[in-house]
Scaffold this active site. Structure first.
Site, PDB file in Angstrom:
ATOM      1  N   LYS A   1      34.641  19.462  68.525  1.00 18.09           N
ATOM      2  CA  LYS A   1      35.150  19.960  67.237  1.00 18.09           C
ATOM      3  C   LYS A   1      35.333  18.806  66.234  1.00 18.09           C
ATOM      4  O   LYS A   1      35.133  19.000  65.034  1.00 18.09           O
ATOM      5  CB  LYS A   1      36.451  20.739  67.451  1.00 18.09           C
TER       6      LYS A   1
ATOM      7  N   ASN B   1      30.071  30.044  64.287  1.00 22.30           N
ATOM      8  CA  ASN B   1      31.321  30.418  64.957  1.00 22.30           C
ATOM      9  C   ASN B   1      31.224  30.318  66.481  1.00 22.30           C
ATOM     10  O   ASN B   1      32.228  30.040  67.136  1.00 22.30           O
ATOM     11  CB  ASN B   1      31.682  31.856  64.546  1.00 22.30           C
TER      12      ASN B   1
ATOM     13  N   TYR C   1      36.145  19.497  74.435  1.00 18.73           N
ATOM     14  CA  TYR C   1      36.339  20.406  73.289  1.00 18.73           C
ATOM     15  C   TYR C   1      36.820  19.650  72.048  1.00 18.73           C
ATOM     16  O   TYR C   1      36.300  19.860  70.948  1.00 18.73           O
ATOM     17  CB  TYR C   1      37.343  21.489  73.686  1.00 18.73           C
TER      18      TYR C   1
HETATM   19  N1  LIG Z   1      40.536  31.574  70.269  1.00 13.65           N
HETATM   20  C1  LIG Z   1      41.209  30.562  69.718  1.00 13.65           C
HETATM   21  O1  LIG Z   1      42.451  30.448  69.862  1.00 13.65           O
HETATM   22  C2  LIG Z   1      40.483  29.548  68.877  1.00 13.65           C
HETATM   23  C3  LIG Z   1      41.241  28.531  68.278  1.00 13.65           C
HETATM   24  C4  LIG Z   1      40.606  27.583  67.479  1.00 13.65           C
HETATM   25  C5  LIG Z   1      39.239  27.656  67.293  1.00 13.65           C
HETATM   26  N2  LIG Z   1      38.518  28.648  67.894  1.00 13.65           N
HETATM   27  C6  LIG Z   1      37.065  28.678  67.647  1.00 13.65           C
HETATM   28  O2  LIG Z   1      36.700  29.952  67.132  1.00 13.65           O
HETATM   29  C7  LIG Z   1      35.348  30.252  67.508  1.00 13.65           C
HETATM   30  C8  LIG Z   1      35.295  31.636  68.159  1.00 13.65           C
HETATM   31  O3  LIG Z   1      36.089  31.605  69.319  1.00 13.65           O
HETATM   32  P1  LIG Z   1      36.613  32.932  70.045  1.00 13.65           P
HETATM   33  O4  LIG Z   1      37.998  32.656  70.434  1.00 13.65           O
HETATM   34  O5  LIG Z   1      36.258  34.121  69.240  1.00 13.65           O
HETATM   35  O6  LIG Z   1      35.708  32.857  71.370  1.00 13.65           O
HETATM   36  P2  LIG Z   1      35.221  33.998  72.382  1.00 13.65           P
HETATM   37  O7  LIG Z   1      36.054  35.215  72.249  1.00 13.65           O
HETATM   38  O8  LIG Z   1      35.115  33.329  73.703  1.00 13.65           O
HETATM   39  O9  LIG Z   1      33.758  34.352  71.828  1.00 13.65           O
HETATM   40  C9  LIG Z   1      32.773  33.351  71.842  1.00 13.65           C
HETATM   41  C10 LIG Z   1      31.528  33.834  71.114  1.00 13.65           C
HETATM   42  O10 LIG Z   1      30.558  32.778  71.200  1.00 13.65           O
HETATM   43  C11 LIG Z   1      29.362  33.301  71.760  1.00 13.65           C
HETATM   44  N3  LIG Z   1      28.718  32.328  72.642  1.00 13.65           N
HETATM   45  C12 LIG Z   1      29.296  31.586  73.628  1.00 13.65           C
HETATM   46  N4  LIG Z   1      28.347  30.905  74.295  1.00 13.65           N
HETATM   47  C13 LIG Z   1      27.153  31.225  73.712  1.00 13.65           C
HETATM   48  C14 LIG Z   1      25.810  30.859  73.970  1.00 13.65           C
HETATM   49  N5  LIG Z   1      25.476  30.030  74.973  1.00 13.65           N
HETATM   50  N6  LIG Z   1      24.845  31.375  73.175  1.00 13.65           N
HETATM   51  C15 LIG Z   1      25.163  32.239  72.182  1.00 13.65           C
HETATM   52  N7  LIG Z   1      26.407  32.623  71.889  1.00 13.65           N
HETATM   53  C16 LIG Z   1      27.391  32.117  72.660  1.00 13.65           C
HETATM   54  C17 LIG Z   1      29.791  34.523  72.582  1.00 13.65           C
HETATM   55  O11 LIG Z   1      28.706  35.468  72.634  1.00 13.65           O
HETATM   56  P3  LIG Z   1      27.910  35.877  73.990  1.00 13.65           P
HETATM   57  O12 LIG Z   1      28.801  35.611  75.149  1.00 13.65           O
HETATM   58  O13 LIG Z   1      27.562  37.313  73.759  1.00 13.65           O
HETATM   59  O14 LIG Z   1      26.710  34.988  73.957  1.00 13.65           O
HETATM   60  C18 LIG Z   1      30.941  35.080  71.752  1.00 13.65           C
HETATM   61  O15 LIG Z   1      30.463  35.957  70.754  1.00 13.65           O
HETATM   62  C19 LIG Z   1      34.901  29.127  68.441  1.00 13.65           C
HETATM   63  O16 LIG Z   1      34.136  28.187  67.728  1.00 13.65           O
HETATM   64  C20 LIG Z   1      36.215  28.501  68.889  1.00 13.65           C
HETATM   65  O17 LIG Z   1      36.068  27.169  69.273  1.00 13.65           O
HETATM   66  C21 LIG Z   1      39.111  29.593  68.678  1.00 13.65           C
END
Ligand SMILES: NC(=O)c1ccc[n+]([C@@H]2O[C@H](COP(=O)([O-])OP(=O)(O)OC[C@H]3O[C@@H](n4cnc5c(N)ncnc54)[C@H](OP(=O)(O)O)[C@@H]3O)[C@@H](O)[C@H]2O)c1
Length: 252
Positions: free
Chosen positions: A158, A87, A154
């Site tokens: 993906k 994720n 991005y």
């Molecule tokens: N939000 C949306 O609208 C959306 C839409 C489509 C898809 N997605 C996908 O859903 C997934 C989760 O997204 P989200 O929106 O929940 O993102 P988020 O709130 O920004 O959280 C990102 C997570 O990834 C971890 N992360 C980021 N960089 C990292 C690194 N270098 N090492 C380890 N962990 C890392 C962060 O943990 P730490 O910072 O603690 O390391 C955090 O737990 C992603 O794959 C994203 O592409 C999101």
């Protein structure tokens, strides 16, 4: 025993997925740079094991060390099933081609593509040697199938994850693993905040995303994680290699 390894479980969608696994009495290994005390407290309350593997997925040495810890924690003689949810993801750099910075592109690809590929590579090898079944869920995005100004990195990362998922499913045919990608739609997380803070030069459609937030169109991480959990409860309906989209699953 059942385990769920969830990357990026410190916040956002990953936190909600980890919480729902705990509520279903699945032992959780959360992988991220920062921890999450609420998940630990919930797991204690439910009598489920919870471990945080501190790992920067953009760093290859850290990833390899983290993978050793994950394998030690979840693949042992009492284990019969392991969910692996890739994720963790980043959206940055949001920038037009010509303005991209090398380090930002490299880190992006490491977190969004290299880390999930190498994590699955290690888990498939070790699980097949021990005859343990895996449920591999790669979190993708609708951006994989769309051309979006400012999102070249991005969308590419993906799209790569979708193709990786399909190839993995083909190679593992006949094995007892479940393998798919989940496209969660727009979620109210920090990532959306980063998107909204872009400039119009870097991301022409930024206004649309600001409007989504203003009009309450972003889904909560809990709702989006719940749709994934419902899908996991119907393994017979899952076709390996598919990209399951939240909008199709909820019929909207
Ligand atoms: N939000 C949306 O609208 C959306 C839409 C489509 C898809 N997605 C996908 O859903 C997934 C989760 O997204 P989200 O929106 O929940 O993102 P988020 O709130 O920004 O959280 C990102 C997570 O990834 C971890 N992360 C980021 N960089 C990292 C690194 N270098 N090492 C380890 N962990 C890392 C962060 O943990 P730490 O910072 O603690 O390391 C955090 O737990 C992603 O794959 C994203 O592409 C999101």
């Amino acid at each position: 025993m059942q385990y769920a390894v969830v990357t990026g479980a410190s916040r956002g969608l990953g936190e909600a997925i980890a919480r729902q696994f705990i509520l279903k009495s699945v032992n959780v290994v959360a992988v991220s740079r920062s921890g999450n005390e609420e998940l630990k407290a919930l797991a204690d309350e439910k009598g489920v094991s919870f471990h945080h593997v501190s790992c920067d997925l953009s760093d290859l040495d850290d990833l390899n060390e983290g993978l050793n810890q994950m394998i030690d924690l979840v693949l042992h003689k009492d284990t019969h099933y392991v969910y692996l949810v890739n994720n963790a993801g980043v959206i940055e750099p949001i920038q037009t081609v010509g303005q991209l910075e090398a380090e930002a592109v490299q880190k992006h690809m490491q977190v969004n593509v290299t880390a999930p590929i190498l994590t699955v590579n290690r888990f498939i090898k070790e699980a097949n040697e021990r005859d343990i079944s895996l449920g591999i869920i790669n979190i993708t995005s609708g951006a994989a199938e769309k051309t979006i100004h400012g999102w070249s990195t991005y969308s590419s990362s993906k799209a790569a994850i979708n193709r990786f998922t399909q190839t993995l499913a083909l190679e593992q045919e006949g094995k007892d693993h479940t393998i798919f990608a989940y496209s969660p739609g727009v979620i109210d997380t920090d990532m959306q905040g980063e998107i909204r803070s872009s400039s119009e030069d870097a991301f022409a459609d930024v206004g649309k995303f600001r409007k989504l937030k203003e009009e309450g169109e972003l889904r909560s991480p809990e709702e989006v994680a719940g749709v994934l959990m419902n899908l996991l409860e119907k393994p017979d309906k899952i076709e390996n290699g598919q990209v399951y989209k939240l909008y199709d699953l909820i019929g909207k």
